[in-house]
Structures are given as C-alpha cells and as structure tokens.
Design a protein around this motif. Structure first.
Motif, mmCIF file in Angstrom:
data_model
loop_
_atom_site.group_PDB
_atom_site.id
_atom_site.type_symbol
_atom_site.label_atom_id
_atom_site.label_comp_id
_atom_site.label_asym_id
_atom_site.label_seq_id
_atom_site.Cartn_x
_atom_site.Cartn_y
_atom_site.Cartn_z
ATOM 1 N N PHE A 11 -83.643 24.361 -15.259
ATOM 2 C CA PHE A 11 -84.949 23.704 -15.243
ATOM 3 C C PHE A 11 -85.697 24.170 -16.497
ATOM 4 C CE2 PHE A 11 -89.405 23.165 -13.903
ATOM 5 C CZ PHE A 11 -89.361 21.867 -13.440
ATOM 6 N N ASN A 12 -85.881 23.252 -17.443
ATOM 7 C CA ASN A 12 -86.456 23.607 -18.745
ATOM 8 C C ASN A 12 -87.570 22.636 -19.093
ATOM 9 O OD1 ASN A 12 -87.078 24.353 -21.342
ATOM 10 N ND2 ASN A 12 -84.972 24.321 -22.097
ATOM 11 N N VAL A 13 -88.806 23.108 -19.037
ATOM 12 C CA VAL A 13 -89.968 22.307 -19.438
ATOM 13 C C VAL A 13 -90.810 23.087 -20.453
ATOM 14 C CG1 VAL A 13 -90.086 20.907 -17.340
ATOM 15 C CG2 VAL A 13 -91.228 23.140 -17.417
ATOM 16 N N SER A 14 -90.160 23.876 -21.289
ATOM 17 C CA SER A 14 -90.879 24.693 -22.268
ATOM 18 C C SER A 14 -91.469 23.821 -23.372
ATOM 19 C CB SER A 14 -89.918 25.716 -22.878
ATOM 20 O OG SER A 14 -89.345 26.518 -21.862
ATOM 21 N N LEU A 37 -89.887 28.151 -18.552
ATOM 22 C CA LEU A 37 -91.257 27.613 -18.503
ATOM 23 C C LEU A 37 -92.113 28.183 -19.638
ATOM 24 C CD1 LEU A 37 -91.955 28.012 -14.651
ATOM 25 C CD2 LEU A 37 -91.043 26.012 -15.845
ATOM 26 N N PHE A 38 -91.489 28.733 -20.647
ATOM 27 C CA PHE A 38 -92.263 29.472 -21.656
ATOM 28 C C PHE A 38 -93.013 28.540 -22.597
ATOM 29 C CE2 PHE A 38 -87.941 29.008 -23.264
ATOM 30 C CZ PHE A 38 -88.118 28.604 -24.579
ATOM 31 N N TYR A 62 -92.734 33.575 -20.484
ATOM 32 C CA TYR A 62 -93.638 34.182 -21.463
ATOM 33 C C TYR A 62 -94.496 33.142 -22.182
ATOM 34 C CZ TYR A 62 -90.031 32.986 -24.971
ATOM 35 O OH TYR A 62 -89.130 32.338 -25.776
ATOM 36 N N MET A 63 -95.591 33.629 -22.764
ATOM 37 C CA MET A 63 -96.558 32.831 -23.525
ATOM 38 C C MET A 63 -97.161 31.715 -22.680
ATOM 39 S SD MET A 63 -95.025 32.791 -27.411
ATOM 40 C CE MET A 63 -96.645 32.403 -28.094
ATOM 41 N N ASN A 64 -97.791 32.141 -21.570
ATOM 42 C CA ASN A 64 -98.603 31.264 -20.742
ATOM 43 C C ASN A 64 -99.915 31.974 -20.456
ATOM 44 O OD1 ASN A 64 -97.152 28.661 -19.822
ATOM 45 N ND2 ASN A 64 -95.528 30.210 -19.619
ATOM 46 N N GLU A 65 -100.578 31.576 -19.396
ATOM 47 C CA GLU A 65 -101.830 32.216 -18.997
ATOM 48 C C GLU A 65 -101.750 32.689 -17.544
ATOM 49 O OE1 GLU A 65 -104.986 29.485 -19.828
ATOM 50 O OE2 GLU A 65 -104.358 29.152 -21.899
ATOM 51 N N VAL A 85 -91.676 37.884 -19.193
ATOM 52 C CA VAL A 85 -92.992 37.422 -18.734
ATOM 53 C C VAL A 85 -94.094 37.907 -19.677
ATOM 54 C CG1 VAL A 85 -92.292 37.257 -16.318
ATOM 55 C CG2 VAL A 85 -93.202 39.420 -17.199
ATOM 56 N N GLY A 86 -93.755 38.211 -20.918
ATOM 57 C CA GLY A 86 -94.734 38.695 -21.885
ATOM 58 C C GLY A 86 -95.754 37.642 -22.277
#
Length: 639
Positions: A11-14, A37-38, A62-65, A85-86
């Motif tokens: 599942f890739n929606v980056s 999901l990054f 990583y790189m979300n809010e 999860v950075g």
C-alpha cells in the motif's frame, strides 16, 4: 473498500499531500507487507490497529504531522524489518515491547518530541543496522546493552538530553561506521575502547561535557573521515598519532583546553583534509609551516584564540582552496602577508588581536582578494594609509546579493561542520555558529592608520558592517559612503575626522548603528531617515556638532534635513565650483541684465525679452539660495 483489498501486499500513497488521520481500517489488511505513507500531511494518531498487520515488513510513516504516542501494539509486528516514523510530532517514549521485534534492521524515530529513557530491551535487536534517535528529548544514560548490537552501522543519538558516561561497551560495535553523540550532556572521558571501531568514518562528539584526554586509541580508526570533539572540556596535548589518520577530512577540536605546541604534521598529514579547527584552546608555539602544495584541499583553517607566536607561514600560499583563514587573538608578529591576497577562494580573513605591524599598501597583485567577504584586521599595529587599492578590488563586496530563496551559509558543501566566527557586529561581540554569505564586513579598527578615508570605500555597495574606529584618520567623511546602500553598522569613532556629517547618509535605510563619537566633526547633525533613531552616544566628543539628539541646538539656518532630488541635482551641477566663481557668474549676469533692461526701457519693446530675463534672473537667485544651504561655512561642499 478495505474488504475488497484483503489480499493487498503493498500500500503506497506517498508524496500525495494527503491530509487527515490514518484510517484504523488499514489494520484489516492482514496480508500487507509494505506500508508507505511517507511525505504527506497526515495528522492525528498512529492507529493501534496497525499492530494487527502480522505480515508487515516495512512501515514508512515519516515526514507527516502525526502526533500522540507510538502504540505499544506495534511490538506485535514480529515480521517488521524497518520502521521509520521520523519528522513527525510524536510524544512519549519507546515501548520496551520493541525489543521483541527481532527481525528489525532499521529503527528511525528522529525529529519528534519523544522523551524518557531508551529501554535496555533495544539491545536484543541483533539484526539492527541503523538506530536513529536524534533530535528528540530522550534523557538518562545510553543502555550498556546497546553494545550487543553487533551488526549496527549507524548510531544517531545527537541533539537529545542524554547524560552520564559514554558506555565503553560501544567499542564492541565493530561494524559501526557513523557514531553521532553530538549535543547532549555526556560527561567523563572518551572510552579508549572506541579505538576498536576500525570501520568508523564519523566520530562526532562535539557540544557535550566531556573531560579527560584526547583518546590516543582513536588513531587506530584508519577509515575516520570526520573527527569533531569541539565544545567540551578536554585537556592535555594532541598525540602525534593523530597524524596517522590519512583519510581525515574534518578535524575539529575547538573550544577545549588542549595545550602544548601545535604538531607540525598537521599541515600535511592528510591530503583529504578540508577543515582544521583548533580554535579557543591553549596551544602555543608557531603555526605549522608544512602546508604542502600537492593535493592540498584545505578549505578552512581556524586557530583563533590560542597563544601562537611567530609569523604567518608562507606555506599557506599552497592552500589554493582555502575559504576561511582565522588566526585571530594570538600573539603573531611580523608584517602583513601580502601573498595572502592571491588565494583565489578566500572569503574570510581574520587576523584581529595580534601584534602585526607595517602598512597595507605593498601589494603587487593585479586582482587581489577576488572573493573576500569578511576582513578583520582590528587590534593590531598597522600603520600608514587605509588600503585604497584593496577597496577597489573587493569584488565580492560590490554586488548586492539578489538571491531571495532563503539564507545562504558558507561551507554549504561541508558535512558535519559549521564555520564558527567571532565578529564585532553593531557594537557587540558575537560568535556566529554559521556564517551567512551576506555578512560582508570590513573591520580595521584599533590600529594606527592615518590619512583620509579613501573615496574607493564607496565601491563596496554590498558592505554591511564597517568599523574604522580607534585610529588616527583625518579629513572628512566621504560623501560616497552613501553608495553603501545595505550598510547596517558604521563606526568611525575615536579618530581625528573633521567637517560635517554628509547629509546624504540619511538615505541609508538599513543603517541601525552609527558611532561618530570622539572626532572633530562640526555643524548640524542630519535629520531624517535612520538618523532620527540614533542616541547621544553616537555623537559625543564632537564639540562642534549641534542638533537632535544633542542638547546643543543649532541656529535655524543650520538645520539640515534629508535632501530632495532637486537639491541633489543642483548640488551636482555646482560640484567643484567655489563661492568666488559663483559670485563672479552672478555679477556678470546682473551686468548683462542691467544693460538689456536699459535697452528695453529706452525702446519699450519687445515684451517677450523682458519675460525671459525675469525668469532667468529668478532661477539664478533660487539656485544660489539652495547652494548656500548645501555649503559649509568654510566653502567646502557638504554631501
């Protein structure tokens, strides 16, 4: 929809700028192996239901809010190999259940708001190759159990609140390539066991509270590229064995308590060396004279704040890539080394606070200092006139930097190092941890310079800080200083400068600090622009000055305000004319006008000649009135 995706493995929606929370229904995709999901704008909590993904091998969030805690349920993912999860806003601590993820190879939680101690159970992850905990609020000691991570290659715990000793067990990590412990509160000595890390390339320990001696065993780390121990409390001498590190690119030992003479081998031990930073220690003796010409890649040499003596070594001319040369605040002697102005990449030259003497007008270089942006020669014993020829050739200070894509710093290509520089900016001594390329500075203060300030200073249109104070300068302030349109600080105090403060300086809209004190200036202080904000201290010690903000008031005919464009144009027309030539021209004009007037009176016509004569006479009178405001009482033009 999820029910129709029960057999989905990836599942890739980056990179899709998705917003909102991660749907908890993703936990129903029990066959999922890869979850990407990054780099979105996802917010809210990490759903505990993701702990149901028993087949999951990779989780990139990583790189979300994302906010909230890392769910303990993720400890159920026994097949997980990578969790990143950075770059989120996660809080809380790392669960001890992560110690059950025995297949985990990468654990990356950097740049969050995590806190607490690192669970010793992490030491069970025998396959781990990367542990990234940096830029959080972790505290306590590094668990000694992490010395069991025998396959670990990257260990990043920088920018946290860790304290205590560095565990000697880290010396068991024989495959370790990068060890970043920077900006914590570690204390005590550096373990000798770290010399066992023969694959180590980055050993970064700066900004801690370490004490003790330089670990001589580090010289066994033959692949070491970056060694930074600055901003600690290390003592003693640098062992000669450090010159065995032939692959070293950065050696940063600044701001410690190291002592003894500088090793001569530091000038030529590594042809890969780009940075040699030994500032703010207690080194004595001479600067190394062994900088070789062949394969010399040195870009930055900082020896500021030691006890070095002797002259500046001529072998530095071999450092053709040198961008920063800071030898300030030592006890160096001799003349100014004119050969330095041939270095094609030099941007920063700091020789302040030494015992250098002689003049600065002996250069024979055709185009000296082509890239110099910062020059600080203050607090020496230089004599003679200011270096007008250098002002003519400081090309990097002549073009306004029009780039608007954010700040640009020097050394942008260097990794694991930031140029540090001490400057006197706007009257305050500041230590800049990074050097903006717009910090264009000329500081020649506290010397014995004489003569006038050359007009060529007006060519430095991108100059921001100019300090010529505490010399023996004479003459007037050049009107061409008005060309320094981005000037922020101007200090001409404690000289013998005479005349008026040029009215045109009110056009310098960035000017935040001026100091004209302790000179021989006279006349009215200009009014308007930034001059309305300067305090009394900027003008003290000039008995001939008057007007705001001083209590000594000027007469009405002496008040000087910002010039209008019309006044500027008229002034340029009369530039170079004396009062005598103006009066002579006016007298001749009056004589001719009187003759024409008599002819008109006798003939009674033509009327149009009378109108022209009246207009010309009125225009000449207006010019002379304007000119009288712009001239000083001694007949010198005020700019």
């Amino acid at each position: 929809m999820v029910g129709n995706l029960g057999n989905l493995e990836t599942f890739n929606v980056s990179f899709n700028f998705l917003k909102g929370p991660i749907p908890s229904s993703l936990g129903n995709l029990t066959k999922l192996s890869y979850l990407y999901l990054f780099q979105n704008n996802l917010s809210g909590l990490i759903p505990p239901s993701l702990g149901n993904l028993s087949s999951l091998r990779i989780m990139y969030l990583y790189m979300n809010e994302l906010s909230g805690r890392i769910p303990n349920e993720l400890g159920n993912l026994k097949s997980l190999e990578r969790i990143l999860v950075g770059h989120n806003r996660l809080v809380g601590s790392i669960s001890a259940s992560f110690g059950d993820l025995r297949k985990l190879r990468i654990l990356d939680v950097h740049e969050n708001l995590l806190s607490g101690s690192v669970p010793p159970e992490i030491g069970k992850l025998e396959l781990l190759i990367q542990l990234a905990l940096s830029h959080n609020g972790f505290s306590g000691q590094i668990p000694v159990s992490l010395g069991n991570l025998s396959k670990l290659e990257q260990f990043f715990v920088n920018d946290n609140l860790f304290n205590g000793f560095i565990p000697k067990e880290l010396g068991n990590l024989s495959l370790l390539v990068e060890l970043l412990l920077v900006t914590n509160r570690f204390n005590g000595p550096i373990p000798d066991s770290l010399g066992n890390l023969r694959n180590l390339e980055q050993f970064v320990l700066h900004d801690n509270r370490l004490s003790g001696y330089f670990p001589e065993t580090i010289s066994k780390c033959g692949k070491l590229r970056y060694l930074t121990l600055s901003n600690n409390s290390l003592v003693g001498r640098i062992p000669p064995s450090v010159c065995n590190l032939r692959s070293l690119e950065i050696l940063d030992l600044g701001n410690n308590r190291f002592s003894g003479p500088l090793l001569q081998c530091l000038g030529n031990f590594s042809h890969k060396l780009k940075v040699l930073d030994l500032r703010s220690n207690r080194f004595h003796g001479n600067v190394p004279e062994t900088f070789v010409k062949r394969n010399n890649n040195l870009e930055s040499l900082n020896l500021n704040g030691n006890r070095l003596e002797g002259s500046i070594p001529t072998s530095l001319i071999n450092c053709r890539n040198l961008e920063v040369l800071d030898l300030g605040n030592n006890m160096l002697t001799g003349k100014f080394p004119f050969w330095i102005d041939t270095l094609p990449e030099l941007q920063v030259l700091v020789l302040r606070g030494n015992k250098l003497d002689g003049t600065l007008d002996g250069s024979t270089t055709r185009f000296p200092f082509p890239k110099l942006r910062i020059v600080d020669l203050s607090s020496n014993e230089f004599t003679g006139r200011l270096p007008s020829n250098y002002f003519e050739n400081f090309i990097a200070m002549m073009a306004i930097d029009g780039r608007a894509s954010g700040p640009h710093y020097m050394g942008g290509n260097l990794t694991m190092y930031q140029h540090t520089l001490e400057l006197v900016v706007k009257g305050m001594r500041l230590e800049l941890e990074r050097i903006l390329v717009v910090y264009t500075t000329v500081d020649l203060s506290v010397n014995k310079f004489e003569g006038e300030i050359p007009d060529t200073i007006g060519k430095l249109s991108s100059l921001r800080f100019l300090n010529l104070s505490h010399n023996g300068l004479t003459g007037e302030i050049p009107a061409l200083v008005r060309n320094l349109t981005v000037l922020e600080s101007l200090d001409l105090s404690s000289n013998k400068i005479v005349g008026r403060i040029p009215l045109q300086l009110t056009s310098l809209t960035f000017l935040a600090v001026v100091n004209f004190s302790q000179n021989r200036l006279r006349g009215a202080i200009p009014q308007g622009g930034q001059f309305n904000t300067f305090a009394n201290a900027s003008y003290q010690g000039n008995d001939g000055l008057c007007g705001f903000p001083l209590t000594n008031k000027c007469g009405d005919d002496e008040v000087r305000v910002s010039p209008t464009p019309e006044e500027t144009d008229d002034s340029s027309f009369f530039n170079g004319f004396s009062w005598e030539s103006v009066a002579l021209g006016y007298g001749v004009g009056m004589l001719i006008g009187s003759g024409i007037g008599c002819l008109m009176f006798y003939s009674g016509r033509p009327r149009w000649v009378i109108r022209i004569t009246e207009r010309e006479q009125s225009r000449h009178q207006k010019k002379i009135k304007n000119e009288s405001r712009d001239y000083g009482i001694c007949g010198h033009k005020s700019f």
